[in-house]
Design a protein around this motif. Structure first.
Motif, short mmCIF file in Angstrom:
data_model
loop_
_atom_site.label_atom_id
_atom_site.label_comp_id
_atom_site.label_asym_id
_atom_site.label_seq_id
_atom_site.Cartn_x
_atom_site.Cartn_y
_atom_site.Cartn_z
N LEU A 118 4.59 8.97 -1.41
CA LEU A 118 3.55 8.29 -0.63
C LEU A 118 3.69 6.77 -0.76
O LEU A 118 3.53 6.04 0.23
N HIS A 122 4.59 4.00 2.16
CA HIS A 122 3.63 2.95 2.47
C HIS A 122 4.34 1.70 2.98
O HIS A 122 3.81 0.99 3.85
N LEU A 166 3.66 7.61 6.60
CA LEU A 166 2.40 7.86 5.93
C LEU A 166 1.27 7.94 6.95
O LEU A 166 1.23 7.18 7.91
N ASP A 200 -3.09 7.98 7.61
CA ASP A 200 -4.25 7.32 7.00
C ASP A 200 -4.77 8.12 5.81
O ASP A 200 -5.16 7.55 4.79
N ARG A 224 -2.49 7.49 2.92
CA ARG A 224 -2.71 6.17 2.32
C ARG A 224 -3.95 6.20 1.42
O ARG A 224 -3.96 5.65 0.32
N SER A 225 -5.00 6.86 1.89
CA SER A 225 -6.23 6.96 1.10
C SER A 225 -6.01 7.80 -0.16
O SER A 225 -6.45 7.43 -1.26
N MET A 242 -3.17 8.35 -1.70
CA MET A 242 -2.30 7.62 -2.62
C MET A 242 -3.11 6.66 -3.48
O MET A 242 -2.90 6.56 -4.69
N SER A 243 -4.07 5.97 -2.87
CA SER A 243 -4.90 5.01 -3.61
C SER A 243 -5.73 5.72 -4.67
O SER A 243 -5.84 5.26 -5.81
#
Length: 219
Positions: free
Chosen positions: A15, A19, A81, A83, A86-87, A89-90
């Motif tokens: 991921l 990014h 990736l 959305d 991305r979320s 992964m954070s």
């Protein structure tokens, strides 16, 4: 989207690399090695990378951007990736950084049974480990110097190797202290004596188990 897969170092790495830009699996594997992430992520077999990508795809964290065709290479699927990816992964990244995870590496497990060796045998194998750790420490120092002084990479890109170096140095210091105690006789034991203790506690455990079992009515 179905429930996201459980976090793992390899899934987080996929991921994170996506990014920055869309990539095909070969490109991901190549960047993992080029950026030195293979020191902290096990991607020895490409099949494990493909399985991870399939799980991320099935749960909507990545998606197919395009399928490339080139006469020189087989068909390659490029992933990007989403959305949701991305979320996720954070969230994974913050959790892995903030919360220590209970892990079970093999060295502490082996240490818990080092008493099965004679002290001189333990000294021999631990000295072998110390020699290997010293070589590893030297390799970390060389790699860190190359990345910062030769390639000019900022420190934030080498924090994982800094950590590995610190852990290696700490383990080496500890093992050298133990081998010093073994060499001087400050740390010693008798295999026969410890075997007797183990057998005694084993018999007591069996007795405790038998006494705690419910008594069944024979009727």
């Amino acid at each position: 989207m179905s429930t996201p897969p459980r976090s793992s170092p390899l899934a987080l790495t996929v991921l994170a690399l996506l990014h920055f830009q869309p990539l095909h699996p070969y490109g991901i594997q190549r960047l993992i090695k080029q950026w030195g992430k293979d020191q902290v992520v096990n991607v020895g077999q490409r099949a494990s990378l493909y399985r991870t990508i399939d799980r991320l795809l099935a749960t909507g964290l990545v998606t197919v951007r395009e399928t490339g065709r080139d006469q020189q290479y087989p068909e390659r699927t490029v992933y990007e990736l989403t959305d949701a990816g991305r979320s996720t992964m954070s969230v994974w990244l913050k959790e892995m950084l903030a919360a220590p995870k209970q892990e079970f590496p093999q060295f502490p497990a082996a240490l818990s049974f080092v008493l099965m060796l004679a002290p001189e045998e333990a000294l021999d194998v631990l000295e072998q480990r110390a020699a290997t750790l010293a070589q590893t420490l030297e390799a970390h120092d060389k790699s860190l110097a190359e990345q910062t002084e030769v390639h000019g990479l900022p420190r934030v890109t080498t924090l994982e190797e800094e950590y590995l170096r610190a852990v290696t140095a700490a383990e080496l210091d500890w093992i050298r202290a133990v081998t010093d105690d073994l060499s001087s006789g400050r740390l010693s034991w008798s295999v026969d004596e410890l075997t007797g203790i183990a057998q005694s506690t084993g018999r007591q455990a069996l007795t405790d188990q038998t006494s705690s079992e419910p008594q069944h009515d024979p009727r």
